[in-house]
Design a protein around this motif. Structure first.
Motif, PDB file in Angstrom:
ATOM      1  N   TYR A 127      14.920  -5.476   1.325  1.00  0.00           N
ATOM      2  CA  TYR A 127      15.647  -6.550   0.655  1.00  0.00           C
ATOM      3  C   TYR A 127      14.649  -7.383  -0.140  1.00  0.00           C
ATOM      4  N   PRO A 128      15.146  -8.136  -1.130  1.00  0.00           N
ATOM      5  CA  PRO A 128      14.227  -8.957  -1.920  1.00  0.00           C
ATOM      6  C   PRO A 128      13.787 -10.195  -1.133  1.00  0.00           C
ATOM      7  N   GLY A 129      12.496 -10.344  -0.949  1.00  0.00           N
ATOM      8  CA  GLY A 129      11.963 -11.515  -0.266  1.00  0.00           C
ATOM      9  C   GLY A 129      11.964 -12.724  -1.171  1.00  0.00           C
ATOM     10  N   SER A 130      11.820 -12.486  -2.462  1.00  0.00           N
ATOM     11  CA  SER A 130      11.918 -13.564  -3.443  1.00  0.00           C
ATOM     12  C   SER A 130      12.364 -12.978  -4.776  1.00  0.00           C
ATOM     13  N   ILE A 131      12.896 -13.839  -5.589  1.00  0.00           N
ATOM     14  CA  ILE A 131      13.414 -13.463  -6.903  1.00  0.00           C
ATOM     15  C   ILE A 131      12.602 -14.198  -7.963  1.00  0.00           C
ATOM     16  N   VAL A 132      12.187 -13.474  -8.992  1.00  0.00           N
ATOM     17  CA  VAL A 132      11.505 -14.084 -10.138  1.00  0.00           C
ATOM     18  C   VAL A 132      12.570 -14.260 -11.219  1.00  0.00           C
ATOM     19  N   ILE A 133      13.007 -15.484 -11.392  1.00  0.00           N
ATOM     20  CA  ILE A 133      14.107 -15.783 -12.307  1.00  0.00           C
ATOM     21  C   ILE A 133      13.696 -15.491 -13.753  1.00  0.00           C
ATOM     22  N   ASN A 134      14.582 -14.800 -14.481  1.00  0.00           N
ATOM     23  CA  ASN A 134      14.383 -14.476 -15.900  1.00  0.00           C
ATOM     24  C   ASN A 134      13.103 -13.689 -16.156  1.00  0.00           C
ATOM     25  N   ALA A 135      12.706 -12.851 -15.222  1.00  0.00           N
ATOM     26  CA  ALA A 135      11.475 -12.069 -15.375  1.00  0.00           C
ATOM     27  C   ALA A 135      11.597 -11.080 -16.540  1.00  0.00           C
ATOM     28  N   THR A 136      10.473 -10.809 -17.160  1.00  0.00           N
ATOM     29  CA  THR A 136      10.480  -9.851 -18.259  1.00  0.00           C
ATOM     30  C   THR A 136      10.551  -8.431 -17.720  1.00  0.00           C
ATOM     31  N   SER A 137      11.100  -7.552 -18.507  1.00  0.00           N
ATOM     32  CA  SER A 137      11.194  -6.114 -18.198  1.00  0.00           C
ATOM     33  C   SER A 137      11.942  -5.838 -16.898  1.00  0.00           C
ATOM     34  N   GLY A 138      12.840  -6.737 -16.484  1.00  0.00           N
ATOM     35  CA  GLY A 138      13.641  -6.506 -15.297  1.00  0.00           C
ATOM     36  C   GLY A 138      12.886  -6.551 -13.983  1.00  0.00           C
ATOM     37  N   ARG A 139      11.734  -7.186 -13.964  1.00  0.00           N
ATOM     38  CA  ARG A 139      10.923  -7.265 -12.739  1.00  0.00           C
ATOM     39  C   ARG A 139      11.292  -8.514 -11.935  1.00  0.00           C
ATOM     40  N   TYR A 140      12.552  -8.585 -11.549  1.00  0.00           N
ATOM     41  CA  TYR A 140      13.076  -9.765 -10.862  1.00  0.00           C
ATOM     42  C   TYR A 140      12.728  -9.802  -9.381  1.00  0.00           C
ATOM     43  N   TYR A 141      12.589  -8.629  -8.787  1.00  0.00           N
ATOM     44  CA  TYR A 141      12.580  -8.530  -7.335  1.00  0.00           C
ATOM     45  C   TYR A 141      11.181  -8.360  -6.751  1.00  0.00           C
ATOM     46  N   GLU A 142      10.877  -9.188  -5.761  1.00  0.00           N
ATOM     47  CA  GLU A 142       9.640  -9.032  -4.996  1.00  0.00           C
ATOM     48  C   GLU A 142      10.063  -8.653  -3.584  1.00  0.00           C
ATOM     49  N   PRO A 143       9.595  -7.513  -3.085  1.00  0.00           N
ATOM     50  CA  PRO A 143      10.082  -7.033  -1.789  1.00  0.00           C
ATOM     51  C   PRO A 143       9.638  -7.925  -0.636  1.00  0.00           C
ATOM     52  N   ALA A 144      10.520  -8.029   0.348  1.00  0.00           N
ATOM     53  CA  ALA A 144      10.192  -8.741   1.590  1.00  0.00           C
ATOM     54  C   ALA A 144       9.347  -7.812   2.453  1.00  0.00           C
ATOM     55  N   PRO A 145       8.663  -8.348   3.429  1.00  0.00           N
ATOM     56  CA  PRO A 145       7.871  -7.493   4.323  1.00  0.00           C
ATOM     57  C   PRO A 145       8.753  -6.516   5.092  1.00  0.00           C
ATOM     58  N   GLU A 146       8.188  -5.364   5.391  1.00  0.00           N
ATOM     59  CA  GLU A 146       8.872  -4.406   6.248  1.00  0.00           C
ATOM     60  C   GLU A 146       8.863  -4.974   7.664  1.00  0.00           C
ATOM     61  N   ARG A 147       9.335  -4.191   8.614  1.00  0.00           N
ATOM     62  CA  ARG A 147       9.283  -4.645  10.003  1.00  0.00           C
ATOM     63  C   ARG A 147       7.866  -5.093  10.309  1.00  0.00           C
ATOM     64  N   SER A 148       7.746  -6.250  10.948  1.00  0.00           N
ATOM     65  CA  SER A 148       6.411  -6.763  11.252  1.00  0.00           C
ATOM     66  C   SER A 148       6.412  -7.432  12.620  1.00  0.00           C
ATOM     67  N   ILE A 149       5.246  -7.455  13.208  1.00  0.00           N
ATOM     68  CA  ILE A 149       5.065  -8.095  14.506  1.00  0.00           C
ATOM     69  C   ILE A 149       4.217  -9.336  14.292  1.00  0.00           C
ATOM     70  N   SER A 150       4.639 -10.433  14.924  1.00  0.00           N
ATOM     71  CA  SER A 150       3.873 -11.668  14.818  1.00  0.00           C
ATOM     72  C   SER A 150       3.497 -12.133  16.220  1.00  0.00           C
ATOM     73  N   VAL A 151       2.351 -12.763  16.304  1.00  0.00           N
ATOM     74  CA  VAL A 151       1.867 -13.312  17.568  1.00  0.00           C
ATOM     75  C   VAL A 151       1.425 -14.739  17.281  1.00  0.00           C
ATOM     76  N   GLY A 152       1.862 -15.662  18.128  1.00  0.00           N
ATOM     77  CA  GLY A 152       1.491 -17.055  17.924  1.00  0.00           C
ATOM     78  C   GLY A 152       1.158 -17.720  19.241  1.00  0.00           C
ATOM     79  N   LEU A 153       0.485 -18.855  19.151  1.00  0.00           N
ATOM     80  CA  LEU A 153       0.114 -19.602  20.343  1.00  0.00           C
ATOM     81  C   LEU A 153       0.173 -21.081  20.031  1.00  0.00           C
ATOM     82  N   SER A 154       0.961 -21.831  20.812  1.00  0.00           N
ATOM     83  CA  SER A 154       0.992 -23.291  20.716  1.00  0.00           C
ATOM     84  C   SER A 154       0.268 -23.844  21.932  1.00  0.00           C
ATOM     85  N   ILE A 155      -0.518 -24.894  21.715  1.00  0.00           N
ATOM     86  CA  ILE A 155      -1.236 -25.538  22.808  1.00  0.00           C
ATOM     87  C   ILE A 155      -0.892 -27.013  22.810  1.00  0.00           C
TER      88      ILE A 155
END
Length: 159
Positions: A127-155
């Motif tokens: 799916y498109p992660g972001s859209i470039v509005i009015n992009a030239t040559s129809g390059r509107y779509y920037e892909p979202a990341p594929e499945r990804s794993i995240s690791v975080g730590l709050s202290i």
């Protein structure tokens, strides 16, 4: 130019014991009210067109379950289609993804640690992660990341 922006946002959170269900929805009917563009002596009117890059419908829903110091969350994010140019001649399709995450609170030397592990885009949707509005040559779509794993730590420490 001028725009006409009409919409509504609503959210609900229900807590039943150790379970929390939360959702948020937005409806956005955003249009150009008075918008003319002149290029090389030719004027084009975009009056009445939808403002690009803003989906009409967007929904986020999550369920969190807690067990003493453990928690697990399942989340769905869905977005309706959206135009990608002022002329409303190209459309990014709607999409939906699922995310999951889990964590456990741990106390070490007076500090509370919260390690969290998550999987984003569980079903590996394209799916498109972001859209470039009015992009030239129809390059509107920037892909979202594929499945990804995240690791975080709050202290959290006492002062």
């Amino acid at each position: 130019g001028r725009t006409d922006r009409r919409g509504i946002e609503a959210g609900v959170e229900l807590v039943a014991g150790a379970t929390t269900i939360a959702s948020a929805y937005s409806y956005s009917d955003f249009r150009f009210d008075d918008y003319d563009v002149t290029t090389s002596g030719v004027t084009t009117s975009y009056d009445g067109n939808r403002i690009p890059g803003i989906p009409m419908h967007q929904l986020q829903a999550a369920v969190t379950q807690r067990w003493r110091r453990l928690f697990a969350t399942a989340e769905v994010i869905a977005s309706g289609q959206q135009y990608v140019d002022d002329a409303n001649s190209a459309i990014a399709a709607g999409w939906a993804i699922a995310n999951v995450r889990a964590g456990r609170r741990v106390t070490v030397a007076g500090a509370e640690l919260l390690p969290v592990v998550g999987v984003n885009n569980v079903f590996d949707r394209r799916y498109p992660g972001s859209i470039v509005i009015n992009a030239t040559s129809g390059r509107y779509y920037e892909p979202a990341p594929e499945r990804s794993i995240s690791v975080g730590l709050s202290i959290t420490t006492e002062r």
